[in-house]
Design a protein around this motif. Structure first.
Motif, PDB file in Angstrom:
ATOM      1  N   VAL A  28     -65.382 -76.894 -39.728  1.00  0.00           N
ATOM      2  CA  VAL A  28     -65.875 -76.124 -40.458  1.00  0.00           C
ATOM      3  C   VAL A  28     -66.027 -76.451 -42.028  1.00  0.00           C
ATOM      4  O   VAL A  28     -65.166 -77.268 -42.520  1.00  0.00           O
ATOM      5  CB  VAL A  28     -64.713 -74.844 -40.472  1.00  0.00           C
ATOM      6  N   ARG A  30     -67.809 -62.575 -45.737  1.00  0.00           N
ATOM      7  CA  ARG A  30     -68.232 -61.283 -44.790  1.00  0.00           C
ATOM      8  C   ARG A  30     -67.058 -60.295 -44.724  1.00  0.00           C
ATOM      9  O   ARG A  30     -67.542 -59.213 -44.186  1.00  0.00           O
ATOM     10  CB  ARG A  30     -68.671 -61.899 -43.386  1.00  0.00           C
ATOM     11  N   GLU A  31     -65.830 -60.505 -44.992  1.00  0.00           N
ATOM     12  CA  GLU A  31     -64.647 -59.634 -44.734  1.00  0.00           C
ATOM     13  C   GLU A  31     -64.919 -58.588 -45.885  1.00  0.00           C
ATOM     14  O   GLU A  31     -64.433 -57.468 -45.964  1.00  0.00           O
ATOM     15  CB  GLU A  31     -63.460 -60.373 -44.746  1.00  0.00           C
ATOM     16  N   GLU A  90     -67.787 -67.003 -44.501  1.00  0.00           N
ATOM     17  CA  GLU A  90     -67.325 -66.383 -43.444  1.00  0.00           C
ATOM     18  C   GLU A  90     -66.191 -65.440 -43.932  1.00  0.00           C
ATOM     19  O   GLU A  90     -65.857 -64.265 -43.448  1.00  0.00           O
ATOM     20  CB  GLU A  90     -66.812 -67.052 -42.342  1.00  0.00           C
ATOM     21  N   GLN A  91     -65.373 -66.044 -45.080  1.00  0.00           N
ATOM     22  CA  GLN A  91     -64.375 -64.999 -45.608  1.00  0.00           C
ATOM     23  C   GLN A  91     -65.051 -64.124 -46.645  1.00  0.00           C
ATOM     24  O   GLN A  91     -64.590 -62.787 -46.594  1.00  0.00           O
ATOM     25  CB  GLN A  91     -63.668 -65.959 -46.885  1.00  0.00           C
ATOM     26  N   ARG A 135     -69.401 -72.924 -44.793  1.00  0.00           N
ATOM     27  CA  ARG A 135     -69.228 -71.906 -43.977  1.00  0.00           C
ATOM     28  C   ARG A 135     -67.873 -71.090 -44.066  1.00  0.00           C
ATOM     29  O   ARG A 135     -68.007 -69.842 -44.046  1.00  0.00           O
ATOM     30  CB  ARG A 135     -68.936 -72.646 -42.551  1.00  0.00           C
TER      31      ARG A 135
END
Ligand code: FDP
Length: 334
Positions: A5, A16-17, A13-14, A9
């Protein structure tokens, strides 16, 4: 390693929360990381490119500047000033806050940094680092000093990069602490140390013992008891480590526990503490607490202090929960 990772990325991805996130923070972090990669390159090349040694000048705090103090400060400023993500910056190396020139757009974040922490170690080839702290700011304003002087508990992100045998980034956005190692071959930070946690118990302490005669009674008592080892009230032996590079001492504590003290002392009444709150103590306190540790002056939680100046100094005691808890109790009963 196949399923790796990257930092980018991980951050996306964090993000997107948080469905309302604009992505600006990810871009800002990328700029900070680019600056740190550039710094890593300079630190690694060392005398091959003539960057070691003193610059023959002093910074605002009267400390002798190394050539790399100035170079790394300029790298940070140049990588961040044009981006449109920042309303302003502050650096260990500059007295006033750094404003964004009118020809660049302004953003909603403030960044404070120590571009080269532990710089007195650079000429002896020991680990040094870059520490940074990010605050949110009202969008579109010209920030005043007051906008920078927020409590540490208001930080949205804190991190440091350590330039050691590996170059590593340690980061928190308030959801735990993660460590990334720079893969020099592909130029990316890879997640190698997910969810770093500090052991609650330790038998290792870090302090500059040459200042012993200047400490206050609670710290005298704590260190005295550690040094007495098995024969004393603690009933166990302690080990001491002092790299004299904040990033390196903190990284060790994050990996195997320990306690770090740069306490108040009476050596110089004008300078009762050494470490600076805005770009040393606050970001490290945020990281340490997010990893399950504690960070205090002895009498007060660092993240609760209302700062009064960009270069304000504070006593710092941090690390494994139970040990720092004991030192706080010694201060309360003094
Ligand atoms: P340096 O002066 O080399 O930049 O914040 C400054 C700092 O190093 C920390 O990195 C380190 O923990 C501390 O000072 C070392 O202090 P001593 O010189 O008193 O050991």
């Amino acid at each position: 390693m196949t399923n790796t990772v990257t930092l980018t990325r991980f951050i996306i991805e964090q993000q997107r929360e948080w469905p309302d996130a604009s992505g600006t923070f990810t871009l800002l972090l990328n700029n900070i990381v680019t600056a740190c990669k550039q710094i890593a390159h300079k630190v690694n090349r060392g005398q091959l490119i003539g960057v070691l040694g003193s610059a023959g000048s002093e910074n605002v705090q009267g400390e002798v500047q190394k050539k790399l103090d100035i170079i790394t400060h300029e790298i940070m400023v140049n990588q961040l000033i044009w981006t449109g993500h920042l309303a302003g910056m502050a650096s260990e190396e500059i007295d006033d806050v750094i404003t964004i020139p009118a020809h660049y757009p302004k953003g909603k974040y403030l960044v404070m940094f120590d571009p080269l922490d532990g710089s007195s170690n650079i000429d002896v080839n020991l680990a040094v680092g870059t520490i940074f702290s990010v605050l949110r700011c009202r969008e579109g304003i010209e920030p005043t000093l007051d906008d920078f002087l927020a409590k540490g508990s208001e930080q949205v992100c804190a991190g440091f990069v350590i330039y050691g045998p590996s170059t590593m980034l340690v980061l928190t956005t308030g959801q735990g602490v993660n460590g990334f190692t720079l893969d020099q071959d592909i130029g990316e930070f890879m997640l190698t140390h997910p969810n770093m946690r500090i052991p609650e118990e330790t038998s290792e302490f870090a302090i500059n013992m040459s200042n012993q005669r200047f400490w206050e009674p609670p710290v005298q008592r704590y260190i005295e008891e550690c040094v007495q080892g098995k024969e004393g009230v603690r009933g166990k032996d302690f080990n001491m480590r002092w790299v004299a590079s904040f990033v390196a001492d903190i990284y060790r504590i994050l990996t195997r526990g320990g306690v770090f003290l740069y306490p108040i002392d009476n050596r110089d009444p004008k300078k009762p503490a050494k470490l600076r709150i805005m770009y040393e103590a606050n970001p490290m306190a945020f990281i340490i607490e997010q990893a399950g540790g504690l960070c205090t002056t002895g009498c007060e939680r660092i993240l609760d202090i209302q700062p009064s100046g960009i270069h304000q100094r504070v006593p710092v005691i941090l690390g494994s929960k139970n040990e720092v808890g004991r030192i706080i109790a010694y201060h309360q009963s003094a």
